[in-house]
Design an enzyme around this catalytic site. Structure first.
Site, PDB file in Angstrom:
ATOM      1  N   ASP A  63      -3.828   5.347   6.583  1.00 55.78           N
ATOM      2  CA  ASP A  63      -4.278   6.585   7.232  1.00 55.78           C
ATOM      3  C   ASP A  63      -5.174   6.179   8.419  1.00 55.78           C
ATOM      4  OD1 ASP A  63      -4.961   9.257   7.653  1.00 55.78           O
ATOM      5  OD2 ASP A  63      -6.339   9.381   5.980  1.00 55.78           O
TER       6      ASP A  63
ATOM      7  N   GLU B  28       0.837  -1.208   0.000  1.00 52.25           N
ATOM      8  CA  GLU B  28       0.000   0.000   0.000  1.00 52.25           C
ATOM      9  C   GLU B  28       0.868   1.253   0.000  1.00 52.25           C
ATOM     10  OE1 GLU B  28      -2.523   1.572  -0.568  1.00 52.25           O
ATOM     11  OE2 GLU B  28      -4.315   0.925   0.486  1.00 52.25           O
ATOM     12  N   ASP B  29       0.297   2.340  -0.498  1.00 52.85           N
ATOM     13  CA  ASP B  29       0.989   3.626  -0.448  1.00 52.85           C
ATOM     14  C   ASP B  29       0.966   4.204   0.965  1.00 52.85           C
ATOM     15  OD1 ASP B  29      -1.756   4.004  -0.554  1.00 52.85           O
ATOM     16  OD2 ASP B  29      -1.700   5.574  -2.079  1.00 52.85           O
TER      17      ASP B  29
ATOM     18  N   LYS C  63       0.257   7.147   8.986  1.00 52.56           N
ATOM     19  CA  LYS C  63      -0.064   8.288   9.860  1.00 52.56           C
ATOM     20  C   LYS C  63      -0.584   7.732  11.181  1.00 52.56           C
ATOM     21  CE  LYS C  63      -1.639  11.290   6.047  1.00 52.56           C
ATOM     22  NZ  LYS C  63      -2.846  11.910   5.424  1.00 52.56           N
TER      23      LYS C  63
ATOM     24  N   ASP D 106      -2.364  11.099  -4.542  1.00 50.29           N
ATOM     25  CA  ASP D 106      -2.989  12.148  -5.342  1.00 50.29           C
ATOM     26  C   ASP D 106      -3.845  13.096  -4.520  1.00 50.29           C
ATOM     27  OD1 ASP D 106      -4.992   9.984  -4.918  1.00 50.29           O
ATOM     28  OD2 ASP D 106      -6.269  11.337  -6.078  1.00 50.29           O
TER      29      ASP D 106
HETATM   30  P1  IMP Z   1      -7.521   4.865   5.092  1.00 43.13           P
HETATM   31  O1  IMP Z   1      -8.613   3.888   4.751  1.00 43.13           O
HETATM   32  O2  IMP Z   1      -8.050   6.052   5.856  1.00 43.13           O
HETATM   33  O3  IMP Z   1      -6.350   4.239   5.786  1.00 43.13           O
HETATM   34  O4  IMP Z   1      -7.079   5.519   3.752  1.00 43.13           O
HETATM   35  C1  IMP Z   1      -6.186   4.922   2.923  1.00 43.13           C
HETATM   36  C2  IMP Z   1      -6.247   5.547   1.561  1.00 43.13           C
HETATM   37  O5  IMP Z   1      -6.563   6.936   1.609  1.00 43.13           O
HETATM   38  C3  IMP Z   1      -4.900   5.451   0.902  1.00 43.13           C
HETATM   39  O6  IMP Z   1      -4.777   4.250   0.191  1.00 43.13           O
HETATM   40  C4  IMP Z   1      -4.861   6.686   0.032  1.00 43.13           C
HETATM   41  O7  IMP Z   1      -5.397   6.391  -1.219  1.00 43.13           O
HETATM   42  C5  IMP Z   1      -5.756   7.678   0.740  1.00 43.13           C
HETATM   43  N1  IMP Z   1      -4.994   8.679   1.526  1.00 43.13           N
HETATM   44  C6  IMP Z   1      -4.824   8.716   2.865  1.00 43.13           C
HETATM   45  N2  IMP Z   1      -4.071   9.755   3.242  1.00 43.13           N
HETATM   46  C7  IMP Z   1      -3.740  10.409   2.104  1.00 43.13           C
HETATM   47  C8  IMP Z   1      -2.945  11.584   1.841  1.00 43.13           C
HETATM   48  O8  IMP Z   1      -2.363  12.247   2.721  1.00 43.13           O
HETATM   49  N3  IMP Z   1      -2.838  11.934   0.529  1.00 43.13           N
HETATM   50  C9  IMP Z   1      -3.441  11.242  -0.483  1.00 43.13           C
HETATM   51  N4  IMP Z   1      -4.179  10.142  -0.270  1.00 43.13           N
HETATM   52  C10 IMP Z   1      -4.337   9.732   1.012  1.00 43.13           C
HETATM   53 MG    MG Z   2      -4.337   3.632  -1.746  1.00 38.44          MG
END
Ligand code: IMP
Ligand code: MG
Length: 180
Positions: A107, A103-104, A135, A163
């Site tokens: 969050d 994964e990138d 994060k 992005d």
């Molecule tokens: P989560 O489900 O909140 O952990 O979100 C994960 C996804 O949100 C990642 O795979 C990213 O595509 C997107 N994302 C979370 N933080 C960022 C950010 O700072 N910049 C861009 N995309 C983000």
């Molecule tokens: Mg992603």
């Protein structure tokens, strides 16, 4: 003055240069080589965001492995929607396989939790997670993160595959949203 990029209505400031990213990718590749030798892991790259990290990482991993791509989008603009879509594109039989989700960024962890639950139902031997960014302050779900490139503050970033509204993924460095 730090270099900035303008994407639509927002200004982003250079925060992590590509050279620093490269060192962290090196470290993860070495850990994976050490941990997963003899396991012939299947790397599942989560599109779109992880494409650049995955490309860099896979060039540095030297053990025999397979690479495939899945997709699951849950994010729009600068805020997590909380909407969860389905994992698509998994064509491999992962029964009894060592799977590494690439994964990138993790969050809130909601996306990763969904991916892990979906994969777990298919009876793999083991699921590991390699995420470039994490994060910690934003995490809402207890997801195991085996390989983390960099822990970053709870700010919105673009570049290195990430992005804002579909733009900025091609930037080789990381830029952070300016807030003032
Ligand atoms: P989560 O489900 O909140 O952990 O979100 C994960 C996804 O949100 C990642 O795979 C990213 O595509 C997107 N994302 C979370 N933080 C960022 C950010 O700072 N910049 C861009 N995309 C983000
Ligand atoms: Mg992603």
């Amino acid at each position: 003055m730090k270099p900035t990029v303008q994407i639509k209505d927002k200004t982003f400031e250079l925060s992590i240069p590509a050279a620093q990213i490269d060192l962290a990718v090196d470290t993860i590749a070495k850990e994976i080589d050490r941990d997963l030798i003899g396991k012939e892991p299947l790397f599942l790259v989560v599109l779109n965001g992880a494409f650049m990290f995955a490309s860099d990482l896979m060039k540095k991993v030297t053990i025999p492995c397979q690479i495939s791509f899945v997709k699951l989008a849950s994010y729009q603009g600068t805020g997590s929607t909380g909407k969860i879509k389905e994992l698509i594109g998994l064509n491999e039989d992962i029964t009894n396989r060592t799977v590494v989700v690439v994964e990138d960024i993790v969050d809130t962890g909601i996306t990763m939790e969904k991916i892990i639950n979906t994969l777990q139902a298919k009876n793999p031997k083991e699921i590991r997670v390699a995420t470039f960014f994490h994060k910690p302050e934003a995490l809402q779900r207890p997801v195991p993160l085996n390989y983390v490139g960099m822990k970053i503050p709870n700010d919105f970033i673009v570049g290195y595959g990430l992005d804002y509204d579909g733009l900025g993924r091609n930037l080789p460095d990381i830029y952070t949203l300016k807030t003032e």
